[in-house]
Design an enzyme around this catalytic site. Sequence first.
Site, PDB file in Angstrom:
ATOM      1  CB  SER A   1      19.801  28.548 -35.601  1.00 14.59           C
ATOM      2  OG  SER A   1      19.592  27.506 -34.662  1.00 14.59           O
TER       3      SER A   1
ATOM      4  CD  GLU B   1      16.014  16.910 -36.369  1.00 15.85           C
ATOM      5  OE1 GLU B   1      15.018  16.663 -37.080  1.00 15.85           O
ATOM      6  OE2 GLU B   1      16.290  18.065 -35.962  1.00 15.85           O
TER       7      GLU B   1
ATOM      8  CG  ASN C   1      13.049  19.452 -42.207  1.00 19.38           C
ATOM      9  OD1 ASN C   1      11.975  18.837 -42.214  1.00 19.38           O
ATOM     10  ND2 ASN C   1      14.147  18.968 -41.639  1.00 19.38           N
TER      11      ASN C   1
ATOM     12  N   GLY D   1      18.288  23.853 -34.432  1.00 18.54           N
ATOM     13  CA  GLY D   1      17.272  24.010 -33.390  1.00 18.54           C
ATOM     14  C   GLY D   1      17.801  24.599 -32.096  1.00 18.54           C
TER      15      GLY D   1
ATOM     16  CD  GLU E   1      20.358  20.973 -42.027  1.00 20.05           C
ATOM     17  OE1 GLU E   1      19.605  21.946 -42.033  1.00 20.05           O
ATOM     18  OE2 GLU E   1      19.995  19.837 -41.676  1.00 20.05           O
TER      19      GLU E   1
ATOM     20  CG  HIS F   1      17.689  16.325 -40.975  1.00 12.11           C
ATOM     21  ND1 HIS F   1      17.782  16.298 -39.602  1.00 12.11           N
ATOM     22  CD2 HIS F   1      17.468  17.614 -41.308  1.00 12.11           C
ATOM     23  CE1 HIS F   1      17.606  17.518 -39.127  1.00 12.11           C
ATOM     24  NE2 HIS F   1      17.417  18.344 -40.146  1.00 12.11           N
TER      25      HIS F   1
ATOM     26  CE  LYS G   1      14.022  20.098 -38.117  1.00  9.75           C
ATOM     27  NZ  LYS G   1      15.061  20.226 -37.104  1.00  9.75           N
TER      28      LYS G   1
HETATM   29  C1  PEP Z   1      17.052  21.543 -39.720  1.00 10.67           C
HETATM   30  O1  PEP Z   1      16.590  20.743 -38.935  1.00 10.67           O
HETATM   31  O2  PEP Z   1      17.322  21.189 -40.881  1.00 10.67           O
HETATM   32  C2  PEP Z   1      17.293  22.898 -39.257  1.00 10.67           C
HETATM   33  C3  PEP Z   1      18.180  23.598 -39.885  1.00 10.67           C
HETATM   34  O3  PEP Z   1      16.579  23.337 -38.158  1.00 10.67           O
HETATM   35  P1  PEP Z   1      16.600  24.819 -37.506  1.00 10.67           P
HETATM   36  O4  PEP Z   1      16.514  25.810 -38.635  1.00 10.67           O
HETATM   37  O5  PEP Z   1      15.425  24.859 -36.611  1.00 10.67           O
HETATM   38  O6  PEP Z   1      17.912  24.942 -36.782  1.00 10.67           O
END
Ligand code: PEP
Length: 256
Positions: A215, A99, A11, A175, A169, A97, A13
Amino acid sequence: MTTRRPIIAGNWKMNLGVAEGVALASEIRNRCSRFRDIDVVVAPAATSLYPVAQRLADSPIGVAAQNCHAEDKGAFTGELSPVQLADVGCRYVIVGHSERRALFGETDEGVGKKARALHDHGLIPIVCVGESLAEREAGETLDVVLRQLDAGLAGLQPDEIVRTVVAYEPVWAIGTGRTATPAQAQDVHAALRKRIAELASPAVADKVRLQYGGSVKPDNIAALMAQPDIDGALVGGASLTADSFARIVAYENKDA
Ligand code: PEP
């Protein structure tokens, strides 16, 4: 030993311009096309969907949008419909997601409507679920993710649920550099699969692919993928360079 085909999605973003996105897609194609036993997906910003899909057209790598509207067309300024996303070459769309839930008011019910609309147009939803740190600390993790799952799959038939990808997630792991332990992730994945068995059937639940996200990096992917109910990963930060993303995709191939 799972028979589910692993799926790793990156992703991107709100990062990368068109030239950068096409260059990254090219590198990922060069590094990842030889891995035939895994589905690899990239989710560029909307402005790069078409050129990236063109660049990947003759490759096994799929393209995902990061969001969609549930309607086919109409007066929805700034939105993109499943029809339009299919038209530019998307095969998948990420919905719900964290966010989008936290920053743009996305609701459980709205995620379900989007998943329904995507199947209507032959696209595969990647339905994201996940608890906040406060919810985890309050012991509400399963209540939250199962509520989100129920709503996300509410309008789908069993054969559509089989094709849907669910991404767990935990918000506190996105992040932050703080990954859920493989055991923490497995516990939630097992609960998600059990719920899908109740909503549809054990046979359906056995086929649905469940990704972990939060992460994920080249050095933690193998331990996560070793869990019986983790079938892939949704990767944010580490998907922005071809090297780290390719090393995640190649988690079983130490020589990659
Ligand atoms: C995400 O935003 O879907 C995500 C998993 O981000 P990150 O891998 O940076 O934690």
